[in-house]
Every structure is written in C-alpha cells, then in structure tokens.
Design a protein around this motif. Structure first.
Motif, PDB file in Angstrom:
ATOM      1  N   ASN A 158       0.623  -1.106  -0.071  1.00  0.00           N
ATOM      2  CA  ASN A 158       0.064   0.089  -0.708  1.00  0.00           C
ATOM      3  C   ASN A 158       0.845   0.978  -0.334  1.00  0.00           C
ATOM      4  O   ASN A 158       0.280   2.630   0.547  1.00  0.00           O
ATOM      5  CB  ASN A 158      -1.478   0.172   1.345  1.00  0.00           C
ATOM      6  N   ALA A 159       2.165   0.772  -0.275  1.00  0.00           N
ATOM      7  CA  ALA A 159       3.024   2.019  -0.333  1.00  0.00           C
ATOM      8  C   ALA A 159       2.610   3.631  -1.385  1.00  0.00           C
ATOM      9  O   ALA A 159       2.305   4.686  -0.730  1.00  0.00           O
ATOM     10  CB  ALA A 159       4.132   2.177  -0.405  1.00  0.00           C
ATOM     11  N   ALA A 160       2.333   2.951  -2.414  1.00  0.00           N
ATOM     12  CA  ALA A 160       1.354   3.894  -3.036  1.00  0.00           C
ATOM     13  C   ALA A 160       0.590   5.134  -2.272  1.00  0.00           C
ATOM     14  O   ALA A 160       0.784   6.360  -2.306  1.00  0.00           O
ATOM     15  CB  ALA A 160       1.471   3.765  -4.633  1.00  0.00           C
ATOM     16  N   GLU A 161      -0.343   4.354  -2.192  1.00  0.00           N
ATOM     17  CA  GLU A 161      -1.747   4.924  -1.477  1.00  0.00           C
ATOM     18  C   GLU A 161      -1.258   5.446  -0.468  1.00  0.00           C
ATOM     19  O   GLU A 161      -2.131   7.086  -0.074  1.00  0.00           O
ATOM     20  CB  GLU A 161      -2.502   3.770  -1.292  1.00  0.00           C
ATOM     21  N   ILE A 162      -0.720   5.576   0.318  1.00  0.00           N
ATOM     22  CA  ILE A 162      -0.153   5.650   1.796  1.00  0.00           C
ATOM     23  C   ILE A 162       0.841   7.579   1.240  1.00  0.00           C
ATOM     24  O   ILE A 162       0.814   8.582   1.892  1.00  0.00           O
ATOM     25  CB  ILE A 162       0.691   4.911   2.367  1.00  0.00           C
ATOM     26  N   ALA A 198      13.535  -0.676  -2.769  1.00  0.00           N
ATOM     27  CA  ALA A 198      13.143  -0.681  -3.657  1.00  0.00           C
ATOM     28  C   ALA A 198      12.204   0.218  -3.990  1.00  0.00           C
ATOM     29  O   ALA A 198      11.460   1.143  -4.343  1.00  0.00           O
ATOM     30  CB  ALA A 198      13.989  -1.065  -4.731  1.00  0.00           C
ATOM     31  N   SER A 199      10.860  -1.132  -3.362  1.00  0.00           N
ATOM     32  CA  SER A 199       8.996  -0.745  -4.098  1.00  0.00           C
ATOM     33  C   SER A 199       8.389   0.879  -3.529  1.00  0.00           C
ATOM     34  O   SER A 199       8.615   1.514  -3.980  1.00  0.00           O
ATOM     35  CB  SER A 199       8.508  -1.281  -3.901  1.00  0.00           C
ATOM     36  N   VAL A 200       9.607   0.696  -2.728  1.00  0.00           N
ATOM     37  CA  VAL A 200       8.702   1.672  -1.349  1.00  0.00           C
ATOM     38  C   VAL A 200       9.039   3.239  -1.649  1.00  0.00           C
ATOM     39  O   VAL A 200       9.074   4.357  -1.547  1.00  0.00           O
ATOM     40  CB  VAL A 200       9.131   1.700   0.246  1.00  0.00           C
ATOM     41  N   LEU A 201      10.526   3.227  -1.986  1.00  0.00           N
ATOM     42  CA  LEU A 201      11.389   4.124  -2.251  1.00  0.00           C
ATOM     43  C   LEU A 201      10.602   4.558  -3.292  1.00  0.00           C
ATOM     44  O   LEU A 201      10.279   6.149  -4.145  1.00  0.00           O
ATOM     45  CB  LEU A 201      12.736   4.502  -2.996  1.00  0.00           C
ATOM     46  N   ALA A 202      10.871   4.213  -4.983  1.00  0.00           N
ATOM     47  CA  ALA A 202      10.096   4.178  -6.180  1.00  0.00           C
ATOM     48  C   ALA A 202       8.186   4.902  -5.717  1.00  0.00           C
ATOM     49  O   ALA A 202       7.966   5.590  -6.286  1.00  0.00           O
ATOM     50  CB  ALA A 202       9.604   3.155  -6.822  1.00  0.00           C
ATOM     51  N   ALA A 203       7.562   3.866  -4.429  1.00  0.00           N
ATOM     52  CA  ALA A 203       6.145   4.671  -4.451  1.00  0.00           C
ATOM     53  C   ALA A 203       6.937   6.478  -3.399  1.00  0.00           C
ATOM     54  O   ALA A 203       5.672   6.979  -4.071  1.00  0.00           O
ATOM     55  CB  ALA A 203       5.456   4.065  -3.887  1.00  0.00           C
TER      56      ALA A 203
END
Length: 265
Positions: A158-162, A198-203
């Motif tokens: 849910n990182a992008a939504e957060i 890495a996916s959190v950084l990208a989000a």
C-alpha cells in the motif's frame, strides 16, 4: 515570536539528503551530545527505548539549542499520544508500522486542528512557546513533518496509496521489522527485502514525497543515499556507545591477566 524553520522538512521537500542519528538511551544529556554533532536531524525513540512524555520533552528541550530537527517516534498511532506529544513540542513525528492510507489519514487528522482535523485545542503549551508564537494554531501544519514507517508486506503493498495521502511527508522504511515480517529476521540484505525497500522508494518518488531509512552500516547508508533516500539515519547513541566501548576495551585486552611490575621509584 515566530516558530523556527523545520530544517528536516525543508531539506527533504527540496530533495536534499538529511543525515540523522537515533537517540535510544532516554537521556537528555546523551541527546544533547548527539544533537550537537552537526546532524541535520535526530530521532528520539519512544517505541523501543525507555522513554515517556516527560523524558521526551526533556530531550526536546536539550536539542532545542541546536539547528537539527528533533523528531519523535511514538510507540503507536494512538490519537491521544499524538496530541500529548505534539503539545509537548514534538512537531516532527515518526509513526511505526503504517499499513494503509486510511491509517495515514487518521494520523494526519490527529496532527491537524479543526476544521481539517481533530487535534485538541490548547491555548498555551510548549509547542507554541506557551502562547508566545503568534498565529501558531492557524499555521501549525506548516512546520510539521510526518514520517510513516513501512515495516510489513501490507505497508509495502500500500506504499503508493500511503504516499499519496496529503500530510504524509516521508515513507520511512524500518529494515529490521520489514525483514522479520518478510520471513528473514535480521537480514534486510535478502533479495526480496531489498526489492520491497526499492519499491517503497519508487512509490515515494512517484508521489513527490521523500523516502527514509535507518542504515547504521556506512556502506548501506551510502548505497541508500545514492539510490535516492533522503531522510537517512546513519547510527545511534546506543550503537556508538556500545561499539566504542567494545572497541576501546578490546584494544587493551591483551593486558588482561598480566602481572605488572611495581611502579618505578
């Protein structure tokens, strides 16, 4: 009287790296020492350290003599804790284990006065210099920072939504908990954990927000900074004391058990 600038918020909003140190010893003296190091920010830990409201306020007072921003990690997203610690002067908050956008919105609401939020109103508390900061209540959000910790698979998903939630400034990875929750406790270097990081950084980047991480290993810190993390903690008071004392005693361990000659003269 004006509220002083939140240098951490300004730095990460501008895409500049901000180097921080963790304060885990629950002591205003050690926090004062760390705050005077030249770090851009410090983190007073209320989750895994022997801290309470009074000890945190004492550390905020000690850190106020320096330019660095003193952030506070609360033990949870409890609305009453957020109110108490913010009234005590904690304007940059780190909240552990944020899993959903709804949870993030609730945290932002707890940090915000009505009509935009539900933060309880008090005329004169430490956060507004006991009533001396003119216009504090109307402008309080301007110098506040919220770092939402991403520490589990749900938070990663849910990182992008957060990150898209207005009022969330930083997605901050907790590599220790994240590795544990992804089945490899104590091994954040595992490939699937690194992919999650890495996916959190990208989000965060996609949402125009900053990303942060705790990286006490210098090589890890360099790598994360090069990748684009900007709110990076590179060590802690506890780690510096433990490793420094270990190294110092080890340096003289060869003398242990030796019979020394009597002093000359």
């Amino acid at each position: 009287m004006q509220e002083r600038e939140n240098v951490l918020k300004s730095m990460v909003a501008g895409g500049r790296a901000a180097i921080g140190l963790w304060c885990s010893l629950g002591s205003a003296l050690t926090t004062e020492i760390v705050a005077g190091s030249g770090a851009d920010w410090i983190l007073i830990d209320g989750e895994h350290s022997p801290n309470d409201l009074r000890s945190v306020v004492a550390q905020l007072q000690a850190a106020a003599a320096f330019r660095c921003e003193a952030a506070v990690r609360l033990p949870s997203d409890d609305l009453n804790l957020i109110k108490q610690f913010m009234d005590g002067g904690a304007r940059s908050l780190m909240i552990p284990n944020v899993k959903t956008a709804d949870q993030a919105r609730g945290i932002v609401s707890a940090m915000t006065y009505a009509p935009g939020g539900i933060r309880g109103f008090s005329v004169g508390h430490r956060a507004n210099a006991f009533g001396r900061i003119k216009g504090y209540h109307a402008n309080a959000r301007n110098q506040q920072l919220l770092a939402a910790q991403i520490e589990c698979a749900t938070g990663v998903a849910n990182a992008a939504e957060i990150a898209a939630v207005e009022g969330v400034d930083v997605l901050f990875v907790g590599p220790g908990d994240l590795s544990a929750n992804l089945g490899v406790m104590g091994n954040p270097s595992a490939p699937h954990v690194q992919e999650a990081i890495a996916s959190v950084l990208a989000a965060a980047k996609a949402a125009g927000k900053a990303a942060g991480i705790l990286a006490p290993n210098p090589a890890d810190a360099d790598r994360y900074l090069a990748a684009g993390f900007t709110m990076v903690a590179v060590g802690s008071d506890l780690g510096l004391l433990a490793r420094g004392s270990d190294d110092l005693v080890s340096r003289f361990r060869t003398w242990t058990g030796r019979t020394l000659q009597a002093p000359l003269g």
